[in-house]
Design an enzyme around this catalytic site. Structure first.
Site, PDB file in Angstrom:
ATOM      1  N   SER A 269       8.321 -25.960 -32.346  1.00 61.65           N
ATOM      2  CA  SER A 269       9.589 -26.437 -32.885  1.00 61.65           C
ATOM      3  C   SER A 269      10.249 -25.414 -33.806  1.00 61.65           C
ATOM      4  O   SER A 269      11.474 -25.237 -33.777  1.00 61.65           O
ATOM      5  CB  SER A 269       9.388 -27.754 -33.629  1.00 61.65           C
ATOM      6  N   HIS A 320      10.827 -26.656 -39.183  1.00 63.63           N
ATOM      7  CA  HIS A 320      12.111 -26.569 -38.496  1.00 63.63           C
ATOM      8  C   HIS A 320      13.110 -25.739 -39.291  1.00 63.63           C
ATOM      9  O   HIS A 320      13.784 -24.860 -38.742  1.00 63.63           O
ATOM     10  CB  HIS A 320      12.684 -27.975 -38.271  1.00 63.63           C
TER      11      HIS A 320
END
Length: 342
Positions: A269, A320
């Site tokens: 991610s 992230h």
């Protein structure tokens, strides 16, 4: 570039040709989302009298005509609405200085040097026209074919590596099990801080908790990675991906240490967010539009995914954010676009 080559380029993009008998001036158009995209292509070598005034008048005439397509397009269906007409002028030939002068005073204008297959987009002009820039930049040419990625080899390779590792983990264990992920190289702060296993910052980015986790990341990686690799090339794509992965891992590791709240973290991610950050910079660099993507669309997607992350459980949001920031900064450093300063 001869008119025949232009016909092929625009034909592949769904454009049709209008005013075929207009000599060195041709109009390519397509009906799209209740409006028209029109490209006024001008061979400057065949139009010695072409100047800014002529261009403005011609572009306005083309725009006005496409607001009334039934008057000159016999096959245009009755009742189809036309709410917008966007016109780009493409000046091509062998006169770079003349192209530069016209681009300096005319709006919505690009240049193209046919002999060197070089697209000229000046900083006062739109950076893209619904994907046209990438097509022209990547045309076959012995002098320029080596610089750009046509097939996203790095993106495909990264997806393949992630899938292969996932299959191996499933073969010898359970990817949904935290212990399995940890054994294969998941990120866990005590093992890094006390055990000095720094390699986990890298390996964690190639591991996933279950098939859904993998599929979600790989879909976004392929869709966004394809666009980024097309813009920056194979090598820079690889660099941006790895820096994003490490940026996400480092911020996740640091925030867990600071909070004293440890968890096993894994997934691509952070790297995927970095790819999104890289594409965001490409779009910004091209004045808000690139390959059919706008700045507003990118920001909306980012806000949506960040909101989803912070309202869900077991999501490494710091990973992230770290990946996004690293990818954006890496793209700023590595990509400067196809611009010629006025």
């Amino acid at each position: 570039m001869v008119s025949g080559e232009l016909d092929a380029v625009f034909g592949n993009m769904g454009y049709r040709v209008y005013e075929r008998n207009a000599g060195a001036v041709r109009v390519y158009y397509r009906y799209y989302q209740e409006g028209f995209h029109a490209v006024l292509a001008v061979d400057l070598d065949g139009e010695p009298g072409w100047n800014a005034a002529v261009q403005q008048t011609t572009a306005e005439r083309v725009q006005g005509a496409f607001y009334r397509p039934q008057e000159f397009l016999s096959d245009f269906p009755e009742g189809f609405p036309v709410y917008h007409v966007e016109v780009l002028t493409l000046l091509y030939g062998t006169q770079p200085e003349r192209i530069r002068q016209l681009c300096a005073v005319c709006r919505d204008t690009w240049g193209y040097l046919g002999e060197s297959r070089r697209l000229l987009i000046f900083e006062n002009q739109p950076g893209d026209f619904y994907g046209l820039a990438a097509v022209l930049e990547n045309m076959e040419s012995g002098s320029r074919a080596a610089g750009r990625a046509k097939i996203p080899l790095v993106t495909i390779g990264l997806v393949a590596v992630n899938v292969l590792i996932f299959l191996l983990m499933e073969l010898f264990g359970d990817t949904a099990d935290a212990g399995t992920v940890l054994r294969w190289g998941g990120l866990y702060p005590p093992l890094i801080a006390d055990g000095h296993q720094w390699w986990r910052l890298l390996t964690a980015g190639f591991l996933h908790f279950g098939a859904e986790h993998l599929v979600n990341n790989m879909l976004i990686l392929y869709c966004m990675g394809d666009r980024l690799e097309h813009a920056v090339g194979h090598g820079k794509m690889c660099v941006i991906y790895l820096l994003s992965l490490l940026g996400g891992s480092l911020l996740s590791y640091g925030m867990m240490l600071a909070a004293g709240d440890y968890a096993i973290s894994a997934g691509a991610s952070g790297a995927v967010y970095g790819i999104i950050g890289g594409v965001l910079w490409i779009v910004i660099r091209h004045q808000g539009h690139y390959a059919g993507i706008s700045t507003k669309r990118m920001l909306f997607m980012l806000l949506l995914t960040v909101y989803y992350g912070f309202t869900s459980v077991d999501i490494d949001n710091w990973g992230h954010i770290g990946g996004l920031a690293a990818g954006f900064c890496a793209a700023v450093i590595l990509y400067h676009g196809k611009y010629q300063k006025d």
